[in-house]
Design a protein around this motif. Structure first.
Motif, mmCIF file in Angstrom:
data_model
loop_
_atom_site.group_PDB
_atom_site.id
_atom_site.type_symbol
_atom_site.label_atom_id
_atom_site.label_comp_id
_atom_site.label_asym_id
_atom_site.label_seq_id
_atom_site.Cartn_x
_atom_site.Cartn_y
_atom_site.Cartn_z
ATOM 1 N N PHE A 1 0.831 -1.201 0.000
ATOM 2 C CA PHE A 1 0.000 0.000 0.000
ATOM 3 C C PHE A 1 0.868 1.255 0.000
ATOM 4 N N ASN A 2 1.931 1.246 0.791
ATOM 5 C CA ASN A 2 2.787 2.432 0.867
ATOM 6 C C ASN A 2 3.473 2.729 -0.456
ATOM 7 N N GLU A 3 3.902 1.689 -1.164
ATOM 8 C CA GLU A 3 4.531 1.909 -2.465
ATOM 9 C C GLU A 3 3.524 2.495 -3.458
ATOM 10 N N ALA A 4 2.321 1.964 -3.450
ATOM 11 C CA ALA A 4 1.287 2.484 -4.348
ATOM 12 C C ALA A 4 0.932 3.926 -3.984
ATOM 13 N N LEU A 5 0.865 4.210 -2.680
ATOM 14 C CA LEU A 5 0.552 5.569 -2.245
ATOM 15 C C LEU A 5 1.647 6.538 -2.670
ATOM 16 N N GLN A 6 2.889 6.108 -2.563
ATOM 17 C CA GLN A 6 4.001 6.966 -2.978
ATOM 18 C C GLN A 6 3.916 7.288 -4.465
ATOM 19 N N PHE A 7 3.457 6.329 -5.251
ATOM 20 C CA PHE A 7 3.286 6.573 -6.686
ATOM 21 C C PHE A 7 2.306 7.720 -6.904
ATOM 22 N N PHE A 8 1.176 7.692 -6.203
ATOM 23 C CA PHE A 8 0.189 8.753 -6.383
ATOM 24 C C PHE A 8 0.681 10.083 -5.815
ATOM 25 N N GLN A 9 1.486 10.021 -4.774
ATOM 26 C CA GLN A 9 2.040 11.252 -4.208
ATOM 27 C C GLN A 9 2.937 11.976 -5.213
ATOM 28 N N THR A 10 3.626 11.225 -6.024
ATOM 29 C CA THR A 10 4.623 11.808 -6.919
ATOM 30 C C THR A 10 4.164 11.892 -8.373
ATOM 31 N N THR A 11 2.939 11.484 -8.642
ATOM 32 C CA THR A 11 2.413 11.532 -10.007
ATOM 33 C C THR A 11 1.690 12.859 -10.247
ATOM 34 N N ASP A 12 1.801 13.377 -11.447
ATOM 35 C CA ASP A 12 1.119 14.615 -11.802
ATOM 36 C C ASP A 12 -0.375 14.335 -11.980
ATOM 37 N N LEU A 13 -1.155 14.795 -11.036
ATOM 38 C CA LEU A 13 -2.602 14.608 -11.072
ATOM 39 C C LEU A 13 -3.314 15.953 -11.263
ATOM 40 N N SER A 14 -2.638 16.870 -11.928
ATOM 41 C CA SER A 14 -3.157 18.232 -12.021
ATOM 42 C C SER A 14 -4.516 18.300 -12.703
ATOM 43 N N GLU A 15 -4.769 17.403 -13.649
ATOM 44 C CA GLU A 15 -6.069 17.422 -14.329
ATOM 45 C C GLU A 15 -7.208 17.127 -13.361
ATOM 46 N N CYS A 16 -6.917 16.351 -12.365
ATOM 47 C CA CYS A 16 -7.963 15.995 -11.388
ATOM 48 C C CYS A 16 -8.314 17.180 -10.491
ATOM 49 N N ARG A 17 -7.409 18.114 -10.325
ATOM 50 C CA ARG A 17 -7.651 19.247 -9.428
ATOM 51 C C ARG A 17 -8.873 20.041 -9.839
ATOM 52 N N LYS A 18 -9.100 20.066 -11.130
ATOM 53 C CA LYS A 18 -10.202 20.885 -11.633
ATOM 54 C C LYS A 18 -11.561 20.316 -11.247
ATOM 55 N N LYS A 19 -11.587 19.065 -10.815
ATOM 56 C CA LYS A 19 -12.866 18.400 -10.557
ATOM 57 C C LYS A 19 -13.183 18.260 -9.073
ATOM 58 N N ILE A 20 -12.302 18.730 -8.243
ATOM 59 C CA ILE A 20 -12.477 18.438 -6.821
ATOM 60 C C ILE A 20 -13.590 19.264 -6.189
ATOM 61 N N GLN A 21 -14.302 18.631 -5.292
ATOM 62 C CA GLN A 21 -15.220 19.311 -4.377
ATOM 63 C C GLN A 21 -14.958 18.687 -3.022
ATOM 64 N N ALA A 22 -14.086 19.320 -2.273
ATOM 65 C CA ALA A 22 -13.571 18.711 -1.051
ATOM 66 C C ALA A 22 -14.640 18.539 0.010
ATOM 67 N N THR A 23 -15.590 19.471 0.064
ATOM 68 C CA THR A 23 -16.653 19.375 1.057
ATOM 69 C C THR A 23 -18.006 19.591 0.389
#
Length: 340
Positions: free
Chosen positions: A62-84
């Protein structure tokens, strides 16, 4: 004296010695050698179907997979977020006056990462995505072999069809990440296997992976409605709280399903009860998981079970996770919890 013409024919070359057997098949019978060759052929075919070069696909933690997402460019997803959840009028006022506390500023990046992962779809071109999928399959089936990317074997694990990627609606890769956590955490694996065995029961069977995805959806909804802020603030973590609440909700479902002989026909009602518990009683669910784990054995890498630490919850409280490359997400959740 008679003249004899010179013999121009080339002498026959001596036959080549037989090619030596590879080291790993020397000293075994012909029958064993044939079996070995067939096994290697299966691995080669599997690698082709998975779109990779030959060789076993390693498990991923799990930690290795999480590190992948931590360091991957997910900028396109930022536009879709609704945190609350957006509230207006009286609902906003009541939430402000009597609702849970806000998530601390320093934890909002971790929250956004979790929501971003939930927006990421399963990508065949991402080796880490494929390793996550293969690890889930191997751990649930207790098989050393992986499996093709598409096929009916995924239905046996509890997906709806031949492609798990189509069943991650509303949870994205977070749905698979929480399954990965469930099967790769030594404290959680015995519980995961118990639930999976129940899902294969003759009369009480249910689609394990679809149920898992629905529980992830409930956890995400509780996060977005700020129902988990108090616990996250207390532990100074978000993803660990989400994972523990996911496991706690699955444990609650398992206990009710098994003891009350529930079937798929009861799933909608039970998920509705879980939705209430994840939003209104998360601390009670987490305490129940803590008690369960403290009394249960732990599965080690070599399959040996040992007594578990006193508390799965407190053991993670001191962990620090640094986040980079985060992005945002909007999770669309249906009004009524039910199997998707």
């Amino acid at each position: 004296m008679n003249y004899q013409p010179a013999d121009t024919t080339q002498p026959e070359e001596p036959p080549l010695p037989p090619e030596p057997l590879p080291t790993h098949v020397r000293g075994i019978s012909a029958e064993q050698r044939i079996a070995q060759e067939e096994w290697e052929a299966v691995e080669d075919i599997q690698s082709v179907l998975l779109g990779r070069s030959a060789g076993p696909v390693p498990l991923i933690s799990f930690n290795e997979a999480l590190q992948f997402f931590q360091t991957t460019d997910l900028s396109e997803c930022r536009k879709k977020i609704q945190a609350t959840v957006h509230r207006q009028g009286l609902a906003a006022l009541l939430h402000f006056l009597f609702g849970p506390p806000r998530l601390q500023q320093q934890l909002q990046g971790e929250r956004d990462l979790a929501l971003a992962i939930a927006q990421c779809g399963l990508d065949d071109k991402q080796a880490v995505h494929m390793r996550i999928l293969q690890t889930i399959y191997k751990k649930l089936t207790c098989s050393p072999l992986g499996c093709p990317r598409y096929g009916t074997h995924w239905e046996e694990l509890g997906f709806q069809g031949a492609d798990p990627g189509t069943d991650l609606r509303g949870t994205g890769m977070l749905g698979l990440m929480q399954m990965l956590y469930f099967v790769m955490d030594s404290q959680m694996l015995p519980l995961a296997l118990e639930i999976f065995r129940l899902s294969q029961h003759e009369t009480q069977n249910f689609p394990f992976c679809i149920m898992s995805v629905n529980i992830t959806r409930l956890v995400l909804q509780a996060l977005r409605e700020e129902c988990l802020s108090r616990e996250c603030n207390r532990r100074r973590q978000v993803i660990a709280v989400l994972n523990d609440l996911y496991a706690a909700a699955f444990l609650q479902l398992y206990r009710v399903w098994k003891s009350q002989h529930k079937t798929v026909a009861d799933s909608g009602f039970l998920l509705k009860e879980l939705e209430f518990s994840t939003k209104k009683k998360p601390k009670q669910l987490l305490k129940s998981l803590e008690t369960y784990v403290s009394r249960s054995p732990v599965s080690t890498a070599d399959g040996v079970q040992q007594p578990s630490p006193l508390s799965v919850i407190s053991s993670r409280a001191g962990e620090e996770i640094n986040f980079t490359g985060i992005c945002d997400l909007q999770v669309e959740l249906e009004g009524e919890a039910r199997l998707i």
